[in-house]
Design a protein around this motif. Structure first.
Motif, PDB file in Angstrom:
ATOM      1  N   ASN A 222      -0.915   1.700  60.968  1.00 30.21           N
ATOM      2  CA  ASN A 222      -2.098   1.710  60.093  1.00 30.21           C
ATOM      3  C   ASN A 222      -1.750   1.673  58.611  1.00 30.21           C
ATOM      4  O   ASN A 222      -2.634   1.803  57.762  1.00 30.21           O
ATOM      5  CB  ASN A 222      -2.965   2.941  60.393  1.00 30.21           C
ATOM      6  CG  ASN A 222      -2.244   4.255  60.095  1.00 30.21           C
ATOM      7  OD1 ASN A 222      -1.030   4.274  59.873  1.00 30.21           O
ATOM      8  ND2 ASN A 222      -2.974   5.347  60.127  1.00 30.21           N
ATOM      9  N   HIS A 223      -0.478   1.474  58.263  1.00 33.06           N
ATOM     10  CA  HIS A 223      -0.097   1.415  56.854  1.00 33.06           C
ATOM     11  C   HIS A 223      -0.526   0.079  56.251  1.00 33.06           C
ATOM     12  O   HIS A 223      -0.598  -0.933  56.949  1.00 33.06           O
ATOM     13  CB  HIS A 223       1.412   1.605  56.706  1.00 33.06           C
ATOM     14  CG  HIS A 223       1.881   2.924  57.238  1.00 33.06           C
ATOM     15  ND1 HIS A 223       2.731   3.038  58.309  1.00 33.06           N
ATOM     16  CD2 HIS A 223       1.593   4.191  56.855  1.00 33.06           C
ATOM     17  CE1 HIS A 223       2.964   4.316  58.556  1.00 33.06           C
ATOM     18  NE2 HIS A 223       2.273   5.033  57.699  1.00 33.06           N
ATOM     19  N   PHE A 224      -0.764   0.070  54.953  1.00 31.85           N
ATOM     20  CA  PHE A 224      -1.260  -1.146  54.301  1.00 31.85           C
ATOM     21  C   PHE A 224      -1.109  -1.060  52.799  1.00 31.85           C
ATOM     22  O   PHE A 224      -0.911   0.018  52.231  1.00 31.85           O
ATOM     23  CB  PHE A 224      -2.738  -1.382  54.653  1.00 31.85           C
ATOM     24  CG  PHE A 224      -3.664  -0.275  54.176  1.00 31.85           C
ATOM     25  CD1 PHE A 224      -4.139  -0.239  52.871  1.00 31.85           C
ATOM     26  CD2 PHE A 224      -4.086   0.718  55.047  1.00 31.85           C
ATOM     27  CE1 PHE A 224      -4.994   0.767  52.432  1.00 31.85           C
ATOM     28  CE2 PHE A 224      -4.937   1.734  54.625  1.00 31.85           C
ATOM     29  CZ  PHE A 224      -5.391   1.751  53.309  1.00 31.85           C
ATOM     30  N   VAL A 225      -1.235  -2.221  52.172  1.00 35.11           N
ATOM     31  CA  VAL A 225      -1.502  -2.329  50.730  1.00 35.11           C
ATOM     32  C   VAL A 225      -2.773  -3.166  50.633  1.00 35.11           C
ATOM     33  O   VAL A 225      -2.843  -4.251  51.210  1.00 35.11           O
ATOM     34  CB  VAL A 225      -0.344  -3.001  49.970  1.00 35.11           C
ATOM     35  CG1 VAL A 225      -0.716  -3.184  48.496  1.00 35.11           C
ATOM     36  CG2 VAL A 225       0.940  -2.180  50.115  1.00 35.11           C
ATOM     37  N   ASP A 248     -14.740  -3.144  39.400  1.00 37.70           N
ATOM     38  CA  ASP A 248     -13.298  -3.078  39.131  1.00 37.70           C
ATOM     39  C   ASP A 248     -12.492  -3.372  40.397  1.00 37.70           C
ATOM     40  O   ASP A 248     -12.882  -2.981  41.506  1.00 37.70           O
ATOM     41  CB  ASP A 248     -12.905  -1.681  38.639  1.00 37.70           C
ATOM     42  CG  ASP A 248     -13.297  -1.415  37.199  1.00 37.70           C
ATOM     43  OD1 ASP A 248     -13.771  -2.349  36.531  1.00 37.70           O
ATOM     44  OD2 ASP A 248     -13.135  -0.261  36.754  1.00 37.70           O
ATOM     45  N   VAL A 249     -11.352  -4.025  40.216  1.00 32.13           N
ATOM     46  CA  VAL A 249     -10.412  -4.209  41.319  1.00 32.13           C
ATOM     47  C   VAL A 249      -9.361  -3.105  41.253  1.00 32.13           C
ATOM     48  O   VAL A 249      -8.798  -2.832  40.181  1.00 32.13           O
ATOM     49  CB  VAL A 249      -9.737  -5.591  41.258  1.00 32.13           C
ATOM     50  CG1 VAL A 249      -8.703  -5.726  42.383  1.00 32.13           C
ATOM     51  CG2 VAL A 249     -10.777  -6.695  41.373  1.00 32.13           C
ATOM     52  N   VAL A 250      -9.123  -2.471  42.395  1.00 31.24           N
ATOM     53  CA  VAL A 250      -8.124  -1.409  42.476  1.00 31.24           C
ATOM     54  C   VAL A 250      -7.140  -1.745  43.590  1.00 31.24           C
ATOM     55  O   VAL A 250      -7.359  -2.671  44.381  1.00 31.24           O
ATOM     56  CB  VAL A 250      -8.774  -0.030  42.733  1.00 31.24           C
ATOM     57  CG1 VAL A 250      -9.699   0.352  41.583  1.00 31.24           C
ATOM     58  CG2 VAL A 250      -9.532  -0.026  44.060  1.00 31.24           C
ATOM     59  N   VAL A 251      -6.056  -0.994  43.651  1.00 32.88           N
ATOM     60  CA  VAL A 251      -5.028  -1.177  44.681  1.00 32.88           C
ATOM     61  C   VAL A 251      -4.852   0.131  45.417  1.00 32.88           C
ATOM     62  O   VAL A 251      -4.561   1.164  44.805  1.00 32.88           O
ATOM     63  CB  VAL A 251      -3.679  -1.595  44.063  1.00 32.88           C
ATOM     64  CG1 VAL A 251      -2.647  -1.851  45.166  1.00 32.88           C
ATOM     65  CG2 VAL A 251      -3.840  -2.817  43.163  1.00 32.88           C
ATOM     66  N   MET A 252      -5.055   0.103  46.735  1.00 30.62           N
ATOM     67  CA  MET A 252      -4.809   1.289  47.568  1.00 30.62           C
ATOM     68  C   MET A 252      -3.574   1.038  48.423  1.00 30.62           C
ATOM     69  O   MET A 252      -3.457   0.000  49.070  1.00 30.62           O
ATOM     70  CB  MET A 252      -6.019   1.600  48.447  1.00 30.62           C
ATOM     71  CG  MET A 252      -5.866   2.886  49.258  1.00 30.62           C
ATOM     72  SD  MET A 252      -7.354   3.321  50.229  1.00 30.62           S
ATOM     73  CE  MET A 252      -8.403   3.981  48.927  1.00 30.62           C
ATOM     74  N   MET A 372      -9.884  -2.250  57.362  1.00 32.15           N
ATOM     75  CA  MET A 372      -9.836  -3.427  56.496  1.00 32.15           C
ATOM     76  C   MET A 372     -11.121  -4.242  56.566  1.00 32.15           C
ATOM     77  O   MET A 372     -11.235  -5.269  55.900  1.00 32.15           O
ATOM     78  CB  MET A 372      -8.609  -4.286  56.800  1.00 32.15           C
ATOM     79  CG  MET A 372      -8.463  -4.766  58.207  1.00 32.15           C
ATOM     80  SD  MET A 372      -6.810  -5.503  58.405  1.00 32.15           S
ATOM     81  CE  MET A 372      -6.841  -5.966  60.123  1.00 32.15           C
ATOM     82  N   GLY A 373     -12.113  -3.756  57.317  1.00 34.82           N
ATOM     83  CA  GLY A 373     -13.428  -4.371  57.309  1.00 34.82           C
ATOM     84  C   GLY A 373     -14.518  -3.395  56.925  1.00 34.82           C
ATOM     85  O   GLY A 373     -15.707  -3.706  57.018  1.00 34.82           O
ATOM     86  N   THR A 462      -6.239  -7.378  52.390  1.00 27.63           N
ATOM     87  CA  THR A 462      -5.389  -6.354  52.980  1.00 27.63           C
ATOM     88  C   THR A 462      -4.054  -6.954  53.411  1.00 27.63           C
ATOM     89  O   THR A 462      -4.029  -7.980  54.083  1.00 27.63           O
ATOM     90  CB  THR A 462      -6.063  -5.724  54.203  1.00 27.63           C
ATOM     91  OG1 THR A 462      -7.373  -5.288  53.862  1.00 27.63           O
ATOM     92  CG2 THR A 462      -5.258  -4.530  54.716  1.00 27.63           C
ATOM     93  N   PHE A 463      -2.966  -6.299  53.030  1.00 30.87           N
ATOM     94  CA  PHE A 463      -1.618  -6.721  53.429  1.00 30.87           C
ATOM     95  C   PHE A 463      -1.085  -5.728  54.463  1.00 30.87           C
ATOM     96  O   PHE A 463      -1.036  -4.532  54.217  1.00 30.87           O
ATOM     97  CB  PHE A 463      -0.683  -6.766  52.205  1.00 30.87           C
ATOM     98  CG  PHE A 463      -1.070  -7.785  51.185  1.00 30.87           C
ATOM     99  CD1 PHE A 463      -0.544  -9.072  51.208  1.00 30.87           C
ATOM    100  CD2 PHE A 463      -2.007  -7.481  50.193  1.00 30.87           C
ATOM    101  CE1 PHE A 463      -0.914 -10.002  50.263  1.00 30.87           C
ATOM    102  CE2 PHE A 463      -2.395  -8.418  49.243  1.00 30.87           C
ATOM    103  CZ  PHE A 463      -1.844  -9.683  49.288  1.00 30.87           C
TER     104      PHE A 463
END
Length: 465
Positions: A222-225, A248-252, A372-373, A462-463
């Protein structure tokens, strides 16, 4: 929807008494008891309840120490050993290594990009190409000396940053920004550590420089960027303090301590079993605690792995920042918060073990991803002692990976979500329908007084490794 009467009868056949009132399950057997915060619309899984009660019943060999309290958050579901979404408290001289397992300090990191979706969307294709190379296709250059690693494990994050050589990724990162961001990492300052607990490769030669194959990798499962967009501001004061606005665009980032954490976690689960006194009957559950000096040693080893997990998320974040700068000139990124999941923290005179649960002390920020959805949330903790100052770390799986692997992913044109991966099975295993809906999970915790939702984030790209 769960039927409480039917559940009572089903659990009673296994020696477990169950009561459900006001969104809370109270369960107990002859050895232990626990509480579970779970909306009636979400299923209560029998295996997870058995796992939780097993951990709630862990005692020392002499019976004088053990779990004081056990509870679970709404993302509660079975894990490999401990159930995900569980929190157990023990005295300060007693720990249970298997309660957090091998993915030590699996956690979340949230960054701003300094850009809105309208500014970044025209660069999407170029950005996805670069990030795929950096995050998934071994396109990173992250040299770290054993001198820097030893400083990380022995002295902590600041010493690590001080000893990094200006090579590769580190030649272009903002070192002062990274130092300032250490203060926005929940629990990081409380981790102990020592290099003797980690594999020899990280400390073999004070002058060696190597490129650790795990450092700067998300990991599987379940890990992701994920690039996300601020979809709604729910608490304008908290959002303002976090520097977030609608659009705003953010990175989780969701990742942990990778192979190093596995090494430490497995070694200490084995150590706990070996430390059980000869001639004393082993616990039926197969779960072992450590007491006294061994408990302190474990916390030091766990802390070393936890510091590595922090460094891993730092590298992932810097890889994203590098590519954002190169593609879109986005140099105004800042850290909102970094939070841990699978760790033991000494709080309120207790050892709080969180497996797939997040600290939620009053005023602290927490990150609660959906899928991711589905939406993710930035929330403010309210410090509820009945729930051991914790909240969920996500929505929680609804369908086991083994069950969904037989399914096929929807054609890309039919998806409302965008997953970038080099492994097609990730689209199946991590598809949105494999997870609980995030809405009821957040609502239950707000109503129970664990958190206040601050910002809702929707996934953009989602990566997944």
């Amino acid at each position: 929807m769960s039927n409480p009467q039917r559940l009572q009868r089903a659990f009673a056949r296994h020696g477990i008494a169950l009561d459900y009132r006001d969104g809370i399950y109270r369960v107990h057997n002859e050895a232990a008891q626990a509480t579970i915060l779970l909306p009636a619309t979400l299923p209560l899984e029998e295996k997870a309840v058995h796992q939780l009660l097993d951990f709630a019943g862990v005692r020392s060999a002499d019976g004088h120490a053990g779990v004081c309290r056990a509870c679970a958050t709404p993302d509660f579901h079975p894990g490999a050993i401990a159930p995900v979404g569980s929190v157990v408290a023990t005295p300060a001289d007693f720990v249970i290594p298997s309660s957090i397992g091998t993915d030590i300090n699996c956690g979340m990191r949230l960054l701003t990009t300094g850009l809105g979706l309208g500014q970044l969307a025209p660069h999407k294709d170029a950005l996805v190409k670069r990030l795929t190379r950096s995050l998934l296709d071994n396109g990173r250059d992250v040299p770290v000396s054993t001198r820097a690693f030893t400083a990380l494990f022995d002295d902590g994050p600041d010493a690590f940053l001080d000893r990094l050589d200006p090579l590769g990724l580190w030649a272009q990162c903002d070192r002062e920004r990274l130092r300032a961001e250490v203060q926005r990492c929940v629990g990081l300052a409380s981790f102990a550590g020592h290099s003797r607990h980690v594999p020899a490769a990280y400390r073999s030669d004070a002058h060696a420089v190597f490129r650790d194959p795990s450092l700067g990798t998300p990991g599987a499962g379940n890990h992701f960027v994920e690039l996300q967009v601020v979809d709604a501001v729910l608490d304008r004061h908290a959002a303002y303090d976090a520097g977030l606005r609608a659009g705003d665009v953010v990175v989780m980032i969701h990742s942990g301590s990778r192979e190093l954490g596995f090494y430490v976690g497995q070694a200490w689960m084995d150590r706990a079993k070996l430390a059980w006194p000869a001639g004393v009957r082993h616990p039926r559950s197969g779960l072992y605690g450590l007491q006294g000096p061994l408990a302190d040693d474990y916390l030091q080893a766990m802390g070393a792995a936890a510091r590595y997990a922090w460094a891993n998320r730092v590298v992932l974040a810097e890889l994203v920042r590098k590519d954002l700068e190169a593609v879109a000139g986005a140099g105004g990124s800042r850290l909102v918060v970094d939070v841990p999941h699978n760790v033991v923290l000494r709080e309120h005179g207790l050892n709080i073990h969180r497996k797939g649960a997040t600290p939620a002390h009053a005023g602290d920020l927490a990150l609660i991803p959906g899928s991711m959805g589905d939406a993710s949330y930035l929330a403010t903790g309210l410090g509820h002692a009945d729930w051991l100052w914790s909240c969920s770390h996500g929505a929680g799986r609804a369908v086991r990976r083994q069950q969904v692997r037989a399914l096929k992913a929807a054609p890309a044109a039919d998806q409302a979500w965008h997953c970038v991966t080099l492994r097609e099975e990730r689209r199946v295993e991590e598809a949105p329908h494999a997870y609980k809906p995030i809405g009821p999970v957040i609502e239950a915790q707000e109503q129970a007084g664990l958190i206040q939702a601050a910002v809702r984030l929707r996934p953009w790209v989602t990566f997944k490794a």
